[in-house]
Design an enzyme around this catalytic site. Structure first.
Site, PDB file in Angstrom:
ATOM      1  N   SER A  59       0.810  -1.215   0.000  1.00  0.00           N
ATOM      2  CA  SER A  59       0.000   0.000   0.000  1.00  0.00           C
ATOM      3  C   SER A  59       0.849   1.272   0.000  1.00  0.00           C
ATOM      4  CB  SER A  59      -0.957  -0.036   1.198  1.00  0.00           C
ATOM      5  OG  SER A  59      -1.899   0.992   1.149  1.00  0.00           O
ATOM      6  N   ASP A  73      -2.364   6.428  -3.482  1.00  0.00           N
ATOM      7  CA  ASP A  73      -1.230   5.747  -2.858  1.00  0.00           C
ATOM      8  C   ASP A  73      -0.765   4.613  -3.763  1.00  0.00           C
ATOM      9  OD1 ASP A  73      -3.383   4.053  -2.430  1.00  0.00           O
ATOM     10  OD2 ASP A  73      -2.651   3.350  -0.490  1.00  0.00           O
ATOM     11  N   ASP A  93      -5.866   2.337  -3.431  1.00  0.00           N
ATOM     12  CA  ASP A  93      -7.132   2.100  -2.726  1.00  0.00           C
ATOM     13  C   ASP A  93      -7.506   3.273  -1.837  1.00  0.00           C
ATOM     14  OD1 ASP A  93      -5.259   1.748  -0.702  1.00  0.00           O
ATOM     15  OD2 ASP A  93      -6.137  -0.121   0.056  1.00  0.00           O
TER      16      ASP A  93
END
Length: 449
Positions: free
Chosen positions: A101, A243, A247
């Protein structure tokens, strides 16, 4: 050994336990066993972000799945929500995302989606972990003729782009809109600019040159000031910061002002409620969302329900209560009528639809939201001392909470993905907020020695 899975899958430094090839191989085998269909065959989608270590984890997971008789559908770099969409739309038995992430490139992670496109609940993750370290997989290997195969899905990107565009109001376009898009050198580096351009916008892309080690590096949603400067320089209508796995999203208005997830939720919830599209007139957020958001929604007769931190828990609360909108201050925004998980590009499209439909600039939307001063301090603890065992810290916290009353909050929790204790304080006076954070941080350090 502690639980392998955190709040968003397994995460750590690549090539260091637990994020090793051996772990990925075992995880692939366990998932293939768990998600095996009634006919003994099954298929699992694997996607990744742009980290260098993604190649080895993709290969290891594929090997483990094939070894247990599963077929693998490889889609390459793809946003996390894109994997959720493809898993469901292609009727796969599960989806796997290789990504850490917003973390820096040395890290990586592995998380799963079920065949319905939703993240796995804790008990299913626990079953995967139990299989990984048990003996059953050794006895369950299929004979050679039943070994699985892996194949590339060449049109996966196109499928996801078409889906994203379908979520934007059909009677509107983005013509005459100038949009800056920062893709964080991550998974959406091709997809996001193309989506906005195909809807008619003039797109100024940045963070679209991944090299395996520059993902999230001074770009993306953790550094919205980069987009802010570009928006002012280009006189753009909006800036969009994603990012590494796309998401989450942070946006910037035409003046360079930064809007976090709370502000985006305020705008979208207000518009959804006005049109009668907000289920049960309720928004699901977390303990980290600002008290100002709660008061803003209350004034509009919208209820704010708080779930545990983590977009997975927001989604679980939404599904349990039959709500259709929620998110996190960090920029995870879930429009359950369209998607099963947070989607940065989709969220930006919903916000753009409100802008275009209302004819208002972004700085004009949600202006009534008064944000309380809030300070978050992350403490890297030497030892993960249980919070209930930190007697002095808990006593000080209770005293400060009493002093703040109903016009302030204190939230303390351990990170689910890093060895950090997070202390968040909000109140009406910035100096008081800072003093409380500093005092609690010192107490925490004392009790971790």
């Amino acid at each position: 050994m502690g639980r392998l899975f955190g709040t968003d899958g397994v995460r750590g430094v690549a090539n260091t336990d637990p994020m090793t090839v051996e772990t990925a191989l075992a995880m692939g085998q366990a998932a293939a066993h768990l998600f095996r269909g009634k006919n003994g065959r099954h298929k699992i989608v694997i996607g990744k972000d742009t980290r260098l270590s993604g190649y080895m984890f993709e290969t290891a997971l594929s090997a483990g799945i094939c070894a247990m008789g599963g077929d693998v559908l490889l889609v390459g770099p793809m946003p996390t929500p894109g994997i959720a969409f493809l898993t469901h739309s292609m009727r796969a038995d599960a989806g796997v995302v290789i990504s850490a992430s917003h973390n820096p490139y040395p890290d990586n992670g592995i998380k799963f989606f079920g065949r319905d496109g939703f993240k796995l609940p804790d008990d299913v993750e626990d079953r995967i972990e139990s299989l990984m370290y048990g003996e059953l997989l050794k006895e369950d290997r299929p004979p050679s003729p039943q070994i699985g195969k892996a194949q590339r899905i060449d049109d996966a990107t196109g499928r996801y782009i078409v889906y994203l565009k379908s979520t934007y109001p059909a009677h509107l376009s983005l013509e005459r809109m100038r949009i800056v898009v920062d893709c964080a050198n991550g998974a959406a580096y091709r997809i996001a600019p193309q989506v906005f351009a195909e809807l008619g916008a003039e797109v100024i892309p940045i963070g679209v040159s991944p090299n395996g080690v520059n993902i999230n590096d001074q770009c993306g949603s953790l550094y919205p000031e980069v987009v802010s400067a570009k928006v002012r320089d280009a006189r753009a209508d909006i800036g969009i910061s994603l990012d590494g796995d796309a998401d989450r999203v942070i946006v910037v208005d035409e003046k360079g002002g930064i809007l976090d997830g709370d502000r985006i939720m305020a705008i979208c919830a207000g518009e959804m409620a006005r049109k009668g599209g907000l289920a049960k007139n309720t928004v699901v957020a977390t303990a980290m969302s600002n008290l100002g958001l709660e008061l803003y929604l209350k004034e509009r007769k919208i209820k704010l329900l708080r779930a545990p931190v983590g977009d997975r828990y927001v989604v679980e609360a939404m599904r349990a209560g039959k709500y259709n909108f929620g998110g996190e201050q960090s920029g995870h925004l879930i429009f359950l009528d369209h998607a099963t998980t947070g989607d940065g590009v989709l969220a930006a499209l919903q916000l753009l639809g409100i802008m275009v439909g209302s004819g208002k600039k972004l700085s004009e939307l949600g202006r009534e939201l008064a944000v309380f001063p809030q300070m978050l301090h992350n403490i890297r603890m030497k030892h993960r001392v249980p919070l209930e065992a930190m007697k002095g810290f808990r006593k000080a916290q209770a005293e400060f909470e009493k002093a703040l009353g109903s016009r302030g909050r204190i939230v303390v929790r351990y990170s689910g993905t890093e060895p950090l204790l997070r202390i968040m304080v909000e109140g009406e006076k910035p100096d008081e907020v800072e003093a409380i954070v500093n005092a609690l941080s010192e107490k925490a350090r004392e009790e971790s020695r």
